[in-house]
Scaffold this motif. Structure first.
Motif, mmCIF file in Angstrom:
data_model
loop_
_atom_site.group_PDB
_atom_site.id
_atom_site.type_symbol
_atom_site.label_atom_id
_atom_site.label_comp_id
_atom_site.label_asym_id
_atom_site.label_seq_id
_atom_site.Cartn_x
_atom_site.Cartn_y
_atom_site.Cartn_z
ATOM 1 N N GLN A 1 0.785 -1.215 0.029
ATOM 2 C CA GLN A 1 0.076 -0.141 0.013
ATOM 3 C C GLN A 1 0.739 1.042 -0.187
ATOM 4 O OE1 GLN A 1 -2.937 -0.621 -0.725
ATOM 5 N NE2 GLN A 1 -4.199 0.754 0.264
ATOM 6 N N ARG A 2 1.918 1.153 0.715
ATOM 7 C CA ARG A 2 2.834 2.391 0.958
ATOM 8 C C ARG A 2 3.667 2.502 -0.656
ATOM 9 N NH1 ARG A 2 6.469 1.627 6.095
ATOM 10 N NH2 ARG A 2 5.447 -0.380 6.334
ATOM 11 N N ALA B 1 -5.511 4.029 3.127
ATOM 12 C CA ALA B 1 -4.951 3.455 4.556
ATOM 13 C C ALA B 1 -5.499 1.754 4.651
ATOM 14 C CB ALA B 1 -5.302 4.275 6.050
ATOM 15 N N LEU C 1 -3.157 -1.125 6.323
ATOM 16 C CA LEU C 1 -2.048 -0.460 7.231
ATOM 17 C C LEU C 1 -2.347 -0.403 8.418
ATOM 18 C CD1 LEU C 1 -1.414 3.047 5.381
ATOM 19 C CD2 LEU C 1 -0.405 0.711 4.616
ATOM 20 N N ARG D 1 -0.646 4.256 9.354
ATOM 21 C CA ARG D 1 -1.649 5.159 9.412
ATOM 22 C C ARG D 1 -1.318 6.493 9.615
ATOM 23 N NH1 ARG D 1 -7.066 2.863 8.922
ATOM 24 N NH2 ARG D 1 -6.997 0.380 8.660
ATOM 25 N N LEU E 1 0.995 7.799 6.978
ATOM 26 C CA LEU E 1 0.778 8.245 5.749
ATOM 27 C C LEU E 1 -0.229 9.692 6.062
ATOM 28 C CD1 LEU E 1 -0.646 7.613 2.752
ATOM 29 C CD2 LEU E 1 -2.686 6.516 4.091
ATOM 30 N N ARG E 2 -0.843 9.659 7.052
ATOM 31 C CA ARG E 2 -1.395 11.014 7.535
ATOM 32 C C ARG E 2 -0.681 11.890 7.375
ATOM 33 N NH1 ARG E 2 -5.062 11.140 12.926
ATOM 34 N NH2 ARG E 2 -6.262 9.464 11.688
ATOM 35 N N SER F 1 -13.605 7.547 1.423
ATOM 36 C CA SER F 1 -13.293 6.728 2.498
ATOM 37 C C SER F 1 -14.842 6.660 3.422
ATOM 38 C CB SER F 1 -12.161 7.275 3.523
ATOM 39 O OG SER F 1 -12.170 6.327 4.678
ATOM 40 N N GLU G 1 -10.571 8.473 10.201
ATOM 41 C CA GLU G 1 -9.298 8.420 9.262
ATOM 42 C C GLU G 1 -8.755 9.839 8.847
ATOM 43 O OE1 GLU G 1 -8.952 5.328 6.783
ATOM 44 O OE2 GLU G 1 -8.881 3.809 8.303
#
Length: 209
Positions: free
Chosen positions: A59-60, A80, A83, A88, A91-92, A109, A114
């Motif tokens: 995902q990253r 996210a 993750l 997470r 990522l944020r 989403s 999130e």
């Protein structure tokens, strides 16, 4: 919510492929690959085959692919997904950094929590139509069902309590009698606690709330 990746490539090869596809200058590609790999914390996996990465790492890597050409607009669907909590948070922070650099980011989403902390506004879609929009605070406050609050007190404080409660825009249906009553409240828990504190500060001897 899950990036399609070329699993027969190494991490750096995958990014190199898309750097060329986006026509980045040849002289910048290697440094840009190293930069985005560091941004998504995949340095130790730089030379690993994609098929051996965990879902969170994949995902990253998908995020790294999406930002390698420094896009001005990004459309992300459940970025996210898969993750762990630490990833997470990373990522944020990454999305917040991209936003601060001038990128416009649209995220799809269904988990509002999130989006807290970095979204400037949200919109809620239902059957293809925008039914509500605004800041997270505005939208969640508007969606909160007004709760019925029961109040009892000792002594003669009905007049003050009535005046105090009716002055608050989040309060409706105030119905007080001698020593007890009800009202409806549409704010958050902390706001309700402030209402109680205001009554006590006005010498209403509250016995239950």
């Amino acid at each position: 919510d899950f990036f399609a990746l070329y699993e027969d490539l190494k991490v750096w090869e995958y990014l190199d492929y898309f750097a060329h596809a986006y026509k980045l200058p040849e002289s910048e590609i290697l440094s840009r690959i190293n930069e985005v790999i560091a941004q998504v914390n995949l340095e130790i996996k730089r030379d690993e085959m994609i098929r051996g990465l965990s879902r969170g790492m994949k995902q990253r890597l998908g995020i790294a692919r999406a930002i390698i050409h420094r896009p001005k607009v990004m459309l992300l669907d459940e970025p996210a997904s898969g993750l762990d909590p630490k990833a997470r948070l990373e990522l944020r922070n990454l999305l917040r950094s991209l936003r601060d650099q001038g990128a416009t980011i649209l995220i799809s989403s269904h988990i509002l929590t999130e989006l807290e902390g970095f979204c400037t506004s949200i919109g809620i879609m239902e059957r293809g139509r925008l039914v509500r929009s605004g800041s997270i605070e505005q939208v969640t406050a508007a969606a909160t069902t007004a709760r019925l609050i029961r109040l009892t007190w000792a002594g003669e404080s009905a007049a003050f309590a009535q005046e105090k409660l009716k002055s608050d825009s989040r309060i409706s249906e105030v119905n007080l009698a001698a020593g007890n009553g009800t009202f409806r409240f549409s704010g958050a828990e902390e706001d309700l606690a402030a209402v109680l504190a205001g009554l006590v500060a006005g010498n209403v001897r509250v016995t239950s709330f």
